[in-house]
Scaffold this motif. Structure first.
Motif, mmCIF file in Angstrom:
data_model
loop_
_atom_site.group_PDB
_atom_site.id
_atom_site.type_symbol
_atom_site.label_atom_id
_atom_site.label_comp_id
_atom_site.label_asym_id
_atom_site.label_seq_id
_atom_site.Cartn_x
_atom_site.Cartn_y
_atom_site.Cartn_z
ATOM 1 N N GLY A 123 0.522 -0.974 -0.131
ATOM 2 C CA GLY A 123 0.101 0.205 -0.163
ATOM 3 C C GLY A 123 0.664 1.549 -0.184
ATOM 4 N N LYS A 124 2.034 0.864 -0.047
ATOM 5 C CA LYS A 124 2.983 2.464 -0.003
ATOM 6 C C LYS A 124 4.256 2.521 -1.781
ATOM 7 C CE LYS A 124 7.022 4.741 2.692
ATOM 8 N NZ LYS A 124 8.020 4.267 4.010
ATOM 9 N N THR A 125 4.125 3.353 -2.095
ATOM 10 C CA THR A 125 4.561 3.930 -3.240
ATOM 11 C C THR A 125 6.147 3.579 -3.315
ATOM 12 O OG1 THR A 125 3.450 4.833 -4.568
ATOM 13 C CG2 THR A 125 5.413 5.191 -5.006
ATOM 14 N N THR A 126 6.973 2.724 -3.227
ATOM 15 C CA THR A 126 8.383 2.625 -3.367
ATOM 16 C C THR A 126 8.643 3.561 -4.148
ATOM 17 O OG1 THR A 126 8.527 0.101 -3.952
ATOM 18 C CG2 THR A 126 8.477 0.739 -1.643
ATOM 19 N N ASP A 186 -2.261 15.562 -12.752
ATOM 20 C CA ASP A 186 -3.161 14.228 -12.896
ATOM 21 C C ASP A 186 -2.089 13.202 -12.928
ATOM 22 O OD1 ASP A 186 -5.877 15.742 -12.770
ATOM 23 O OD2 ASP A 186 -6.560 14.865 -14.910
ATOM 24 N N LEU A 187 -0.668 13.923 -13.241
ATOM 25 C CA LEU A 187 -0.143 12.974 -12.601
ATOM 26 C C LEU A 187 0.037 11.708 -11.225
ATOM 27 C CD1 LEU A 187 2.806 13.686 -15.391
ATOM 28 C CD2 LEU A 187 1.323 11.517 -16.077
ATOM 29 N N ALA A 188 0.214 12.938 -10.854
ATOM 30 C CA ALA A 188 -0.463 13.233 -9.239
ATOM 31 C C ALA A 188 -1.041 13.010 -8.664
ATOM 32 C CB ALA A 188 0.877 13.964 -8.509
ATOM 33 N N ALA A 189 -1.863 13.366 -9.294
ATOM 34 C CA ALA A 189 -3.598 13.323 -8.707
ATOM 35 C C ALA A 189 -4.901 12.285 -8.475
ATOM 36 C CB ALA A 189 -4.484 14.424 -9.147
ATOM 37 N N LYS A 190 -4.528 11.620 -9.866
ATOM 38 C CA LYS A 190 -5.594 10.737 -10.554
ATOM 39 C C LYS A 190 -4.799 9.484 -10.895
ATOM 40 C CE LYS A 190 -8.703 10.289 -14.447
ATOM 41 N NZ LYS A 190 -8.932 11.188 -15.102
ATOM 42 N N LEU A 191 -2.992 9.588 -11.897
ATOM 43 C CA LEU A 191 -2.667 7.891 -12.218
ATOM 44 C C LEU A 191 -1.362 7.908 -11.290
ATOM 45 C CD1 LEU A 191 -1.299 9.358 -15.604
ATOM 46 C CD2 LEU A 191 -3.697 8.507 -15.069
ATOM 47 N N LYS A 192 -1.272 8.849 -10.256
ATOM 48 C CA LYS A 192 -0.233 8.193 -8.702
ATOM 49 C C LYS A 192 0.541 7.782 -9.484
ATOM 50 C CE LYS A 192 -4.464 8.759 -6.514
ATOM 51 N NZ LYS A 192 -4.141 10.243 -5.588
ATOM 52 N N VAL A 193 1.417 8.236 -10.167
ATOM 53 C CA VAL A 193 2.409 8.168 -10.889
ATOM 54 C C VAL A 193 3.593 8.596 -10.465
ATOM 55 C CG1 VAL A 193 1.918 6.388 -12.642
ATOM 56 C CG2 VAL A 193 2.374 9.668 -12.928
ATOM 57 N N SER A 194 3.165 9.773 -9.568
ATOM 58 C CA SER A 194 4.019 11.284 -9.072
ATOM 59 C C SER A 194 3.677 11.515 -7.447
ATOM 60 C CB SER A 194 3.939 12.301 -9.920
ATOM 61 O OG SER A 194 4.574 13.294 -9.382
ATOM 62 N N PRO A 195 4.931 11.398 -6.991
ATOM 63 C CA PRO A 195 4.281 12.348 -5.643
ATOM 64 C C PRO A 195 3.097 13.722 -5.812
ATOM 65 C CG PRO A 195 6.292 12.358 -5.886
ATOM 66 C CD PRO A 195 6.064 11.900 -7.073
ATOM 67 N N ALA A 246 17.854 11.544 -6.865
ATOM 68 C CA ALA A 246 19.329 11.394 -6.783
ATOM 69 C C ALA A 246 19.389 10.904 -5.828
ATOM 70 C CB ALA A 246 19.638 12.331 -6.558
ATOM 71 N N GLN A 247 18.257 9.922 -4.928
ATOM 72 C CA GLN A 247 17.971 8.678 -3.921
ATOM 73 C C GLN A 247 17.515 7.489 -5.029
ATOM 74 O OE1 GLN A 247 15.062 10.464 -1.563
ATOM 75 N NE2 GLN A 247 16.993 12.100 -0.984
ATOM 76 N N GLY A 248 17.227 7.691 -6.296
ATOM 77 C CA GLY A 248 16.477 6.704 -7.344
ATOM 78 C C GLY A 248 15.523 6.048 -6.791
ATOM 79 N N LYS A 249 14.315 7.523 -6.032
ATOM 80 C CA LYS A 249 13.308 7.133 -6.031
ATOM 81 C C LYS A 249 12.158 7.454 -7.291
ATOM 82 C CE LYS A 249 14.311 6.968 -0.983
ATOM 83 N NZ LYS A 249 14.034 7.914 0.355
ATOM 84 N N THR A 250 12.827 7.685 -8.204
ATOM 85 C CA THR A 250 11.827 8.197 -9.565
ATOM 86 C C THR A 250 12.184 7.932 -10.719
ATOM 87 O OG1 THR A 250 10.544 9.987 -10.716
ATOM 88 C CG2 THR A 250 11.932 10.842 -9.704
ATOM 89 N N ALA A 251 11.943 7.715 -11.499
ATOM 90 C CA ALA A 251 12.318 6.702 -12.167
ATOM 91 C C ALA A 251 12.326 8.136 -13.658
ATOM 92 C CB ALA A 251 11.383 6.234 -13.701
#
Length: 432
Positions: free
Chosen positions: A194-197, A245-254, A273-278
């Motif tokens: 349930g948590k986006t890693t 909507d990338l964040a609010a709807k698709l949930k692919v962004s913080p 930089a932390q390797g937590k987003t592509a």
């Protein structure tokens, strides 16, 4: 490339004072110098490497023009506008003034810097032979060319190669569509318990990314005449909503709230930089930081919903001639030299930034860290845009960011936020 703080500050910096009464003084200044005999002052902002590089460029010119001396005066960016205004008002205007597309229009509208168009024509210069044509308009106000483009660069799209390869997703490239991008972002987003890693992409309310994305959807902040808002147009609203909507709807962004929960000073750059987003939208100045982190990454043009619309906002600076300079001919000669390929060579040699001279881009690219290619960006040079700005550019940029913030926090609709921004733009342009 190490320009993050300065370039971000440019876009939202406080407006220049407007009470200097310089509108008609440019042609009345008594000239005391000649093109071959002059003692010039060039005002800049930036790092010690910036001072070194500008001085080297000036010295390269004065080496063949021994009667001319150029002193580079580095003014902290926080005080740059005020100090330059003070120098002009006090009768000691810099002869050559470093500007950007938000500072320049205010100076040009007051007649504090010269319209270089007559000198460009007299010299037989074709600016587009040296720089990409779409970089020129950012230094033009109502047909007056107030500066020559000097340093370049633009917004780009970073991607983590390791993440893409692990997910078996094709790497971004020139011509990447918005649909291809969103599908990749979904596949690259990892949710565990349930948590986006891992996020597919990280967005926020960075003004340059907002303007680049909305421009790719056909939207602009101002109308073509620069006398009214276009931020409340359907095109701008569609682009803004799709981006958010990338964040609010698709949930692919913080979301912005997610960033706050991550801790202090965590933004899209930090997540990458932390390797937590592509993927992220960012500037070329991030390259050294990401190399230090040991990331395997690439850069490409951002995705676009319509190839007919540009998608990469130009960054950079230009060189202007002070209209109160008493040595305008010599100042123009130095500016003209610095605009040339030879005059920009030290930018590359000192790894100061990106030269605006397109002939130097291959040489600049050689200095990029191993494995990082600029080829896709070169292919998409027509996707770069440098919007013309009105004299009130700084005020408008700062106000728009404030007006759109409630939208990015989910407390205002896209219609409410852009309508509010449009009202403020109208008031600013009207002088109220």
């Amino acid at each position: 490339m190490k320009r993050r703080a300065a370039l971000r500050a440019m876009a939202v910096f406080a407006a220049m004072s407007v009470g200097l009464g310089l509108a008609a003084c440019g042609s009345d200044t008594e000239q005391s110098g000649t093109a071959d005999q002059a003692d010039l002052v060039m005002s800049i902002w930036g790092s010690t490497n910036d001072t070194k590089t500008y001085q080297e460029r000036a010295d390269a010119y004065t080496a063949t023009h021994p009667g001319v001396k150029v002193t580079v005066k580095n003014i902290p960016i926080e005080n740059y506008d005020q100090q330059v205004d003070t120098m002009i008002a006090g009768g000691s205007s810099p002869d050559i003034i470093l500007v950007d597309s938000t500072r320049g229009p205010a100076l040009a509208s007051r007649g504090a810097i010269l319209d270089l168009a007559p000198r460009i024509q007299s010299a037989g210069l074709k600016l587009e032979d040296t720089v990409d044509a779409n970089r020129i308009s950012g230094y033009n106000l109502k047909g007056k060319q107030f500066a020559l483009p000097d340093r370049g660069g633009n917004l780009v799209f970073y991607y983590n190669k390791t993440m893409f390869e692990k997910a078996n997703v094709a790497l971004p490239k020139a011509g990447w569509t918005w649909g291809e991008f969103t599908e990749a972002a979904k596949k690259l987003t990892i949710v565990e318990g349930g948590k986006t890693t891992q996020y597919g992409v990280a967005i926020d309310n960075w003004p340059q990314a907002v303007e680049s994305v909305t421009r790719s959807f056909g939207g602009t902040i101002l109308n073509d005449a620069l006398d009214g808002p276009a931020i409340d147009s359907p095109q701008f609203r569609t682009g803004l909503q799709t981006y958010y909507d990338l964040a609010a709807k698709l949930k692919v962004s913080p979301t912005l709230q997610d960033y706050a929960d991550f801790g202090q000073n965590v933004n899209r750059d930090a997540l990458f930089a932390q390797g937590k987003t592509a993927m992220i939208w960012a500037g070329l100045w991030d390259i050294p930081d990401f190399v230090k982190q040991g990331l395997s990454f690439g850069i490409a043009p951002p995705p676009s919903p319509d190839a007919a619309n540009p998608t990469m906002m130009a960054f950079g600076t230009g060189l202007a001639v002070g209209s109160r300079s008493k040595q305008q001919d010599a100042a123009w000669a130095v500016v003209q030299y610095m605009f040339s390929v030879d005059g920009q060579e030290p930018i590359v040699a000192n790894q100061q930034d990106v030269p605006s001279a397109k002939a130097l881009i291959p040489e600049w690219e050689k200095a990029l860290p191993q494995g990082i290619s600029y080829a896709d960006l070169t292919k998409a040079s027509n996707q770069v845009f440098s919007p013309a700005r009105p004299p009130q550019a700084n005020q408008i940029a700062k106000q728009v960011e404030q007006d759109l913030y409630p939208f990015f926090t989910g407390s205002a609709s896209v219609e409410e936020a852009t309508s509010n921004a449009a009202s403020h733009i109208k008031a600013t342009l009207a002088g109220s």
